[in-house]
Write an enzyme that holds these catalytic residues in place. Structure first.
Site, mmCIF file in Angstrom:
data_model
loop_
_atom_site.group_PDB
_atom_site.id
_atom_site.type_symbol
_atom_site.label_atom_id
_atom_site.label_comp_id
_atom_site.label_asym_id
_atom_site.label_seq_id
_atom_site.Cartn_x
_atom_site.Cartn_y
_atom_site.Cartn_z
ATOM 1 N N MET A 193 3.977 -4.525 -5.901
ATOM 2 C CA MET A 193 4.053 -3.965 -4.621
ATOM 3 C C MET A 193 4.541 -4.375 -3.173
ATOM 4 O O MET A 193 3.203 -5.412 -3.197
ATOM 5 C CB MET A 193 2.859 -2.501 -4.454
ATOM 6 C CG MET A 193 2.721 -1.293 -4.474
ATOM 7 S SD MET A 193 1.447 -0.386 -4.236
ATOM 8 C CE MET A 193 1.898 0.579 -6.074
ATOM 9 N N LEU A 221 1.814 -0.648 5.524
ATOM 10 C CA LEU A 221 0.291 -0.561 4.151
ATOM 11 C C LEU A 221 1.170 0.140 2.938
ATOM 12 O O LEU A 221 1.641 1.206 3.509
ATOM 13 C CB LEU A 221 -0.157 -0.655 5.125
ATOM 14 C CG LEU A 221 -1.161 -1.020 5.741
ATOM 15 C CD1 LEU A 221 -2.830 -0.707 6.547
ATOM 16 C CD2 LEU A 221 -1.916 -2.503 6.012
ATOM 17 N N LYS A 227 -1.701 -11.277 -4.907
ATOM 18 C CA LYS A 227 -0.231 -11.157 -5.180
ATOM 19 C C LYS A 227 0.257 -12.953 -4.444
ATOM 20 O O LYS A 227 1.208 -13.618 -4.715
ATOM 21 C CB LYS A 227 0.790 -10.426 -4.169
ATOM 22 C CG LYS A 227 0.918 -10.061 -3.807
ATOM 23 C CD LYS A 227 2.299 -9.206 -4.110
ATOM 24 C CE LYS A 227 3.555 -9.498 -3.280
ATOM 25 N NZ LYS A 227 3.376 -9.803 -2.176
ATOM 26 N N HIS A 255 -2.621 -2.895 0.195
ATOM 27 C CA HIS A 255 -3.315 -2.830 0.971
ATOM 28 C C HIS A 255 -4.150 -1.691 0.588
ATOM 29 O O HIS A 255 -5.556 -2.569 1.094
ATOM 30 C CB HIS A 255 -2.540 -2.167 2.250
ATOM 31 C CG HIS A 255 -1.375 -3.648 2.515
ATOM 32 N ND1 HIS A 255 -0.092 -3.239 2.744
ATOM 33 C CD2 HIS A 255 -1.184 -4.958 2.579
ATOM 34 C CE1 HIS A 255 1.119 -4.098 2.789
ATOM 35 N NE2 HIS A 255 -0.339 -4.600 2.953
#
Ligand code: AMP
Length: 284
Positions: free
Chosen positions: A184, A30, A149, A34
């Site tokens: 990310m 994570l 994403k 997240h």
């Protein structure tokens, strides 16, 4: 916070959890993206509702030769993140728990899954739909949160939930980025320092497209050509796809009359990176 690995324990645990129950499915490792989903889950569940997270590196969504074996696993750190975000239940099933040895049932979405990542990762969305359906049936959440994403994944899950009448609210969360714009991803840790320094060019290329659209460009072929040309300058990068498609149906369009989405998958030697940006026509 309870952590359970067995389906039977998960079922028992959710019976005791106050509703609404909001689920965030993940593969672990994570990061701040997240964590943002977990915060959205908490705000949706409210102080009196519950948040569940699943952590499972799902083998059926990896094609042969992909990174299933080396996908980062960091359960201890993940549990710390979940605890600090106020998660109530973490479900960490084993492969054997979700897939019987002679498992032979899959969930297939037949339209939105076929292009883009579906073309370059055979069986990927079949694996995603199958595991998400399993998680929904085991944990029976009222709502679930997915990141934009993975734009195509979010569209496919929405379609599956609609078509199979799961009765679960699906919410998207905007892509969380590093300061330099790189989306990310758990896979960013694979990148060499040199690759990492080139990676933000993906988002810059997407933003350039947005600028073009704001200046009045509405021909998809022109936008795609510019996107490919910018991406092709990234050293050692191979473009899997660089497309601008209808934002809802993911089908090809020629002129931008409605919102579209620019989607990219770029392979660097150490990792395959995906990103996207929604483009809205000037008049919409
Ligand atoms: P993963 O663990 O990569 O399967 O991702 C779990 C969920 O987190 C998926 O819904 C992803 O779309 C979402 N997610 C991953 N990275 C980001 C990010 N940078 N921003 C927003 N959501 C993300």
């Amino acid at each position: 916070m309870r952590v359970v690995s067995r389906i039977s324990a998960a079922r028992k645990a959710i019976e005791a959890l106050p509703r609404p129950l909001v689920l965030v499915p993940t593969m672990g490792a994570l990061h701040a993206g997240h964590a943002a989903l977990l915060r959205k889950a908490r705000s949706l569940a409210g102080d009196t509702g519950s948040v569940a997270v699943s952590i499972f590196v799902n083998p059926t969504q990896f094609a042969p030769g992909e990174d299933f074996g080396k996908y980062p696993r960091a359960v201890r750190e993940d549990l710390t993140t979940c605890r600090s975000e106020g998660v109530d239940l973490v479900f960490t099933p084993t492969e054997d728990e979700l897939y019987a040895k002679d498992h032979s049932t899959f969930v297939v979405e037949g339209l939105l899954s076929s292009g883009l990542c579906g073309e370059f990762r055979p069986g990927h969305f079949r694996g995603v739909c199958t595991v998400v359906a399993q998680l929904f049936l085991i944990l029976r959440p009222d709502a679930a949160i997915f990141g934009s994403k993975d734009y195509q994944q979010l569209a496919v899950i929405r379609r599956m939930v609609r078509d199979l009448h799961f009765g679960i609210r699906i919410l998207g969360h905007p892509t969380v980025r590093e300061k330099d714009g790189l989306a990310m991803s758990s896979r960013n840790r694979y990148l060499s320092p040199e690759e990492r320094s080139h990676a933000p060019a993906i988002y810059r290329a997407l933003q350039e497209l947005r600028g073009m659209v704001r200046s009045g460009e509405n021909r998809i072929s022109t936008l795609e050509r510019r996107l490919r040309s910018r991406l092709s300058r990234i050293p050692s990068g191979t473009i899997d796809y660089a497309k601008v498609v209808d934002a809802e149906t993911l089908q090809p369009v020629r002129i931008m009359h409605r919102p579209t989405v620019a989607l990219v998958a770029l392979r660097l030697p150490s990792a395959r990176l995906i990103d996207n940006l929604v483009l809205r026509p000037r008049t919409a």
